[in-house]
Design an enzyme around this catalytic site. Structure first.
Site, PDB file in Angstrom:
ATOM      1  N   GLU A 189      -3.743  -7.103  -9.563  1.00  0.00           N
ATOM      2  CA  GLU A 189      -2.455  -8.137 -10.268  1.00  0.00           C
ATOM      3  C   GLU A 189      -2.215  -9.649  -9.807  1.00  0.00           C
ATOM      4  O   GLU A 189      -1.225  -9.748  -9.473  1.00  0.00           O
ATOM      5  CB  GLU A 189      -1.217  -7.304  -9.969  1.00  0.00           C
ATOM      6  CG  GLU A 189      -1.192  -5.705 -10.167  1.00  0.00           C
ATOM      7  CD  GLU A 189       0.504  -4.996 -10.300  1.00  0.00           C
ATOM      8  OE1 GLU A 189       1.279  -5.990 -10.904  1.00  0.00           O
ATOM      9  OE2 GLU A 189       0.252  -3.734 -10.332  1.00  0.00           O
TER      10      GLU A 189
ATOM     11  N   PRO B 276       0.217   9.419 -13.394  1.00  0.00           N
ATOM     12  CA  PRO B 276       0.214  10.183 -12.888  1.00  0.00           C
ATOM     13  C   PRO B 276      -0.680  11.474 -14.033  1.00  0.00           C
ATOM     14  O   PRO B 276      -1.648  12.094 -13.800  1.00  0.00           O
ATOM     15  CB  PRO B 276       0.471  10.450 -12.350  1.00  0.00           C
ATOM     16  CG  PRO B 276       1.739  10.062 -11.868  1.00  0.00           C
ATOM     17  CD  PRO B 276       1.709   8.461 -13.105  1.00  0.00           C
TER      18      PRO B 276
ATOM     19  N   ASP C  76      -7.233  -0.860  -6.229  1.00  0.00           N
ATOM     20  CA  ASP C  76      -6.128   0.025  -6.617  1.00  0.00           C
ATOM     21  C   ASP C  76      -6.380   1.120  -7.545  1.00  0.00           C
ATOM     22  O   ASP C  76      -6.963   0.858  -8.705  1.00  0.00           O
ATOM     23  CB  ASP C  76      -4.759  -0.925  -7.005  1.00  0.00           C
ATOM     24  CG  ASP C  76      -3.693  -0.141  -7.431  1.00  0.00           C
ATOM     25  OD1 ASP C  76      -4.053   1.751  -7.350  1.00  0.00           O
ATOM     26  OD2 ASP C  76      -2.627  -0.218  -8.000  1.00  0.00           O
TER      27      ASP C  76
END
Length: 470
Positions: free
Chosen positions: A145, A259, A332
């Site tokens: 990011e 998710p 991540d």
């Protein structure tokens, strides 16, 4: 903490003021304060702009709590062994830091209403992020990011002052945007200590582009509908130690967040591992660097080549295949330890009908399963993954990892968790002390003679009725 409270009624309680800690109730929509002799300034805020404005005022005026104790290092080797390694010139160690820094564009009050507005400002957060990176002084720094403008204007310049050079690519949508919009696109960056390592090559892995090249995906509707619309990437740096000639492959990625798309994450990580394996095998074919020039050459007219600056007395290593090269895959992964992504990376295989595929069809992935031979382990796995690397009111858990090739690397130590007592009083990150909603994770490794990588676990045999339809 009651951070999800929507209504609070404090009628007729003889209150003269309100504690600023009420500012943590970032979802509060209705606050009843009638019948209390509360100071006029607070009443005016509610009457003029409503309860959310009062909550924001209290949040921003709340005194900064004391900082947590420093995170402690957890050692996987004893003190005597650590001292022996420190005094042994043949021991080669290096450290890796992995950190999703929360890009400026995503740090909005709508998403982080519990964070004081001043602590959400990029000018405040970037200084804390840089301080964290510099204090750990890691050999390799992998950031996610990082938006295009901040890489060029801040991190590249600031970290150069601490001896780092960098490799960076923004996400794929960068190509389809105007010049002004491109500045806000985030991506992945790898920084390395330029005094110790030489960058040999750099690679960009665009998951959607790699998927498009696979013949078994071309007739897969799920690939077009679910995977190709995501622009996530990985950045890979091929490096050599200037002293020993040891090669390193450092990969840094950021997988999809939702998710509900655990199948997409599985596809992305499978594509990542396949590409890293190809890159590693190509890197192994490069000729080893030449040994250092002999002392008789000193003062001669001979000009050493770039490969002749090996300061070590031992010959540089020769790699018969890519599995012999130390490999780090971090980032991540937006996946908890119970996920298919974690299972695949840590075990080397998952079956074709794994539940995380959600019964979608992805060519050979869902007809044959996933396999790799990198022999990866999570740096934190031996001690147990951290209780959290991402902390917001709606989620608290580990989703960031540093994976390493266990055939040629061992873990010396890892940076431990945040003090639990401090976390009990915190709504979520970012806050005054933690500038991102993620924690940085750090590990120190040592290079050891490689052994044969473990064979991937053979795919389980399932009854035909239980296999994913292709």
């Amino acid at each position: 903490m009651l951070t999800s409270l929507k209504e609070l009624y404090l009628f007729d309680n003889q209150l003269t003021t309100l504690p600023p800690q009420l500012g943590t109730l970032h979802q509060l929509q209705t606050l009843g304060i009638e019948g209390n002799p509360i100071e006029q300034s607070l009443k005016m805020i509610v009457q003029k702009d409503g309860t959310p404005a009062l909550v924001s005022f209290l949040r921003d005026s709340c005194p900064i709590p004391g900082p947590p104790p420093d995170r402690q290092w957890k050692h996987l080797v004893g003190q005597a062994e650590r001292e022996a390694m420190a005094s042994d010139p043949s021991t080669e160690t290096f450290s890796v830091l992995c950190y999703n820094i929360l890009c400026e564009r995503c740090a909005t009050e709508r998403l982080y209403g519990y964070t004081p507005s001043w602590a959400l400002q990029w000018d405040y957060r970037k200084e804390l992020i840089l301080k964290e990176i510099v204090n750990h002084n890691s050999d390799f720094v992998c950031l996610q990011e990082v938006d295009n403008a901040q890489y060029e204007e801040y991190f590249q310049k600031a970290l150069a002052g601490h001896g780092y050079e960098g490799v960076y690519w923004p996400k794929s949508r960068f190509k389809m945007m105007s010049e002004s919009e491109r500045r806000l696109v985030d991506g992945c960056a790898i920084f390395y200590k330029s005094s110790k390592y030489t960058l040999v090559e750099k690679h960009l892995i665009e998951f959607s582009a790699v998927a498009m090249q696979r013949q078994d995906f071309k007739k897969t509707d799920d690939m077009f509908n679910r995977v190709l619309g995501k622009d996530h990437i990985a950045v890979v740096a091929l490096l050599e130690s200037k002293e020993t000639g040891t090669r390193f492959i450092i990969a840094n990625t950021h997988l999809h967040w939702d998710p509900q798309f655990c199948d997409v994450k599985l596809v992305q990580v499978a594509l990542l591992v396949e590409e890293v394996e190809k890159i590693a095998h190509n890197f192994a074919r490069y000729p080893p660097r030449l040994p250092p020039a002999s002392s008789s050459a000193v003062g001669s007219a001979h000009t050493p080549t770039a490969g002749e600056n090996n300061a070590s007395s031992r010959p540089p290593p020769v790699y018969t295949d890519g599995y012999k090269i130390p490999i780090i895959v971090c980032g991540d992964f937006n996946s908890v330890p119970e996920s298919g992504v974690y299972e695949f990376l840590s075990t080397g295989s998952i079956p074709p009908d794994h539940e995380d595929f959600l019964s979608h069809v992805y060519g050979k992935y869902t007809s044959e399963g996933l396999r790799h031979r990198l022999g990866l382990k999570s740096a934190y796995a031996s001690l147990g993954e951290l209780p959290l690397t991402n902390y917001v009111p709606s989620f608290k858990g580990a989703i960031d990892y540093i994976w390493y090739s266990s055939a040629n690397l061992s873990v010396n130590s890892v940076l431990g968790e945040v003090d639990p007592g401090y976390l009990e009083k915190v709504v979520g990150f970012p806050n005054a002390h933690f500038p991102s909603d993620h924690l940085c994770i750090v590990s120190e490794f040592r290079v050891r003679p490689p052994r044969e990588p473990p064979q991937a676990r053979p795919p389980p045999v399932f009854p035909e009725s239980s296999r994913a339809h292709t």
